[in-house]
Design an enzyme around this catalytic site. Sequence first.
Site, PDB file in Angstrom:
ATOM      1  N   ARG A 132     -11.306   3.961  11.636  1.00  0.00           N
ATOM      2  CA  ARG A 132     -12.066   3.647  11.354  1.00  0.00           C
ATOM      3  C   ARG A 132     -12.856   2.038  10.982  1.00  0.00           C
ATOM      4  O   ARG A 132     -11.869   1.357  11.007  1.00  0.00           O
ATOM      5  CB  ARG A 132     -12.122   4.231   9.320  1.00  0.00           C
ATOM      6  CG  ARG A 132     -13.054   4.450   8.985  1.00  0.00           C
ATOM      7  CD  ARG A 132     -12.390   4.361   6.746  1.00  0.00           C
ATOM      8  NE  ARG A 132     -12.542   3.074   7.084  1.00  0.00           N
ATOM      9  CZ  ARG A 132     -11.107   2.595   5.861  1.00  0.00           C
ATOM     10  NH1 ARG A 132     -10.459   3.446   5.519  1.00  0.00           N
ATOM     11  NH2 ARG A 132     -10.793   1.643   5.751  1.00  0.00           N
ATOM     12  N   GLU A 173       0.788  -1.358  -0.317  1.00  0.00           N
ATOM     13  CA  GLU A 173      -0.121   0.126  -0.271  1.00  0.00           C
ATOM     14  C   GLU A 173       0.761   1.148  -0.143  1.00  0.00           C
ATOM     15  O   GLU A 173       0.096   2.413   0.459  1.00  0.00           O
ATOM     16  CB  GLU A 173      -0.931  -0.210   1.770  1.00  0.00           C
ATOM     17  CG  GLU A 173      -2.153  -0.881   1.376  1.00  0.00           C
ATOM     18  CD  GLU A 173      -3.180  -1.611   2.650  1.00  0.00           C
ATOM     19  OE1 GLU A 173      -3.415  -0.351   2.938  1.00  0.00           O
ATOM     20  OE2 GLU A 173      -2.691  -2.123   3.489  1.00  0.00           O
ATOM     21  N   TYR A 201      -9.391   3.200  -5.065  1.00  0.00           N
ATOM     22  CA  TYR A 201      -8.427   4.570  -5.581  1.00  0.00           C
ATOM     23  C   TYR A 201      -8.559   5.233  -6.574  1.00  0.00           C
ATOM     24  O   TYR A 201      -7.825   6.224  -7.455  1.00  0.00           O
ATOM     25  CB  TYR A 201      -7.063   4.418  -4.725  1.00  0.00           C
ATOM     26  CG  TYR A 201      -7.088   3.640  -3.564  1.00  0.00           C
ATOM     27  CD1 TYR A 201      -7.027   4.153  -2.549  1.00  0.00           C
ATOM     28  CD2 TYR A 201      -6.890   2.463  -2.780  1.00  0.00           C
ATOM     29  CE1 TYR A 201      -6.987   3.996  -0.869  1.00  0.00           C
ATOM     30  CE2 TYR A 201      -7.023   1.960  -1.556  1.00  0.00           C
ATOM     31  CZ  TYR A 201      -6.936   2.651  -0.899  1.00  0.00           C
ATOM     32  OH  TYR A 201      -6.703   2.309   0.327  1.00  0.00           O
ATOM     33  N   SER A 245      -6.353  -2.158   1.974  1.00  0.00           N
ATOM     34  CA  SER A 245      -6.874  -1.790   1.096  1.00  0.00           C
ATOM     35  C   SER A 245      -7.747  -2.777  -0.114  1.00  0.00           C
ATOM     36  O   SER A 245      -7.504  -2.831  -1.096  1.00  0.00           O
ATOM     37  CB  SER A 245      -5.567  -1.039   0.256  1.00  0.00           C
ATOM     38  OG  SER A 245      -5.587  -0.064   1.026  1.00  0.00           O
ATOM     39  N   GLU A 262     -13.499  -4.965  10.282  1.00  0.00           N
ATOM     40  CA  GLU A 262     -12.078  -4.999  10.375  1.00  0.00           C
ATOM     41  C   GLU A 262     -12.560  -3.506  11.274  1.00  0.00           C
ATOM     42  O   GLU A 262     -12.846  -2.562  10.514  1.00  0.00           O
ATOM     43  CB  GLU A 262     -11.378  -5.063   9.178  1.00  0.00           C
ATOM     44  CG  GLU A 262     -11.756  -4.172   8.489  1.00  0.00           C
ATOM     45  CD  GLU A 262     -10.499  -4.161   7.454  1.00  0.00           C
ATOM     46  OE1 GLU A 262      -9.281  -4.289   6.938  1.00  0.00           O
ATOM     47  OE2 GLU A 262     -10.882  -5.984   6.504  1.00  0.00           O
ATOM     48  N   GLY A 318      -6.905   5.541   5.467  1.00  0.00           N
ATOM     49  CA  GLY A 318      -6.751   6.479   3.998  1.00  0.00           C
ATOM     50  C   GLY A 318      -7.040   7.842   4.245  1.00  0.00           C
ATOM     51  O   GLY A 318      -7.913   8.076   5.015  1.00  0.00           O
ATOM     52  N   ASP A 369     -15.218  -1.019   9.727  1.00  0.00           N
ATOM     53  CA  ASP A 369     -15.860  -1.200   8.583  1.00  0.00           C
ATOM     54  C   ASP A 369     -16.538  -2.425   8.972  1.00  0.00           C
ATOM     55  O   ASP A 369     -16.358  -3.553   9.781  1.00  0.00           O
ATOM     56  CB  ASP A 369     -15.255  -1.669   7.577  1.00  0.00           C
ATOM     57  CG  ASP A 369     -13.626  -1.034   6.925  1.00  0.00           C
ATOM     58  OD1 ASP A 369     -14.464   0.473   6.857  1.00  0.00           O
ATOM     59  OD2 ASP A 369     -12.454  -1.473   6.602  1.00  0.00           O
ATOM     60  N   ASN A 376      -9.235   0.357  10.991  1.00  0.00           N
ATOM     61  CA  ASN A 376      -7.585   0.821  11.100  1.00  0.00           C
ATOM     62  C   ASN A 376      -7.494   1.845  11.569  1.00  0.00           C
ATOM     63  O   ASN A 376      -8.644   2.720  11.970  1.00  0.00           O
ATOM     64  CB  ASN A 376      -8.550   1.250   9.446  1.00  0.00           C
ATOM     65  CG  ASN A 376      -8.666   0.540   8.364  1.00  0.00           C
ATOM     66  OD1 ASN A 376      -7.964  -0.134   7.641  1.00  0.00           O
ATOM     67  ND2 ASN A 376     -10.269   0.085   8.300  1.00  0.00           N
TER      68      ASN A 376
END
Length: 344
Positions: free
Chosen positions: A280, A36, A241, A172, A295, A301, A282, A297
């Site tokens: 963050r 990443e 992305y 990602s 999950e 991002g 998900d 983070n």
Amino acid sequence: MTSASSPSAAAAALPVDGAPGRTPRVAVLAGGLSHERDVSLRSGRRVAEALRSAGVEVSVHDVDADLIAALTDLQPDLVWPVLHGASGEDGSVRDVVQLLGLRLLGTGPRASRVAWSKSIAKTVVSRAGLVTPEFVTLPQSLFRELGPARILSSIVDRLGLPVVVKPSRGGSALGVSVVRSASELARAMVECFSYADTALIERAVSGVEVAVSVVDLGDGPVALPPVEIVTNGPYDYDARYHPGRVEYFAPARLSEATRAEVERVALVAHHALGLTRLSRSDLIVDTDGVAHFLEVNVSPGMTETSLLPQAAEAAGHNLGTLYRSLVEASLAASPVGLEPAPAS
């Protein structure tokens, strides 16, 4: 990579260590050697630009052989790791920052290691009362030793179909596959093992995919508006992305009660995993309105298509002001890190 910029003359300086008028020096870490890397570089540039617009002095550093010397010479007031993937989110770079006696913005190394492992994070949040899809984890070595055919058959028998195969550690959506038939499972495992040595296989949940970011500006963690993700095909690396395959709704098109629930889930996960300053989560909201934790983070991002910036703007935040507030809150908090070795 190292770049620096002076703060905007129009912006008020932030107090540092009781010295009003001195602008803090923030070192943003971006790049690294994970899969990443490119996303991290883009995230780092966006964070640096936003901080500079808010009057913060910023330098951007790659994670390479020059990093320790650069940080030692600079002695920044704060280090903000905007790193994705291995070493960036597994706590190791954060360990190095603390070994240098420097302050971190965000989660420390120990909690990062727990959150980085999807299977461990799912276990922790389930103990805190959250719902997460049933799953198993398989190291590549065990998968080969015990015979793929028997294991794959057992997975289908126990978890049913469809299932999601993903690296136990990674981000990602690299190496992630949705498996809808038994014949697809072996290939999905091979794809997963090309990105990690351990696969997580979880029961697929149908519903609305949302991401809920959490920020703590000094008064405790607060959930930002959830962002709904609608994809044309899988929400994979390319979709995340490269604009065109994904439509985002910020805030998500949820009922008031469901929105409150997904925000609650993200806050419970943040607390249960011991996360700091920002995260963050998900989630998928099923047809019964149940929010399933997938999950979390610790280094979300920050690119132009990333979810935390979209959530922040949906909440009415200016990104520069928000990021500056995160810096201020981190500097105002009690330092956390390794205690110096006692004098002999």
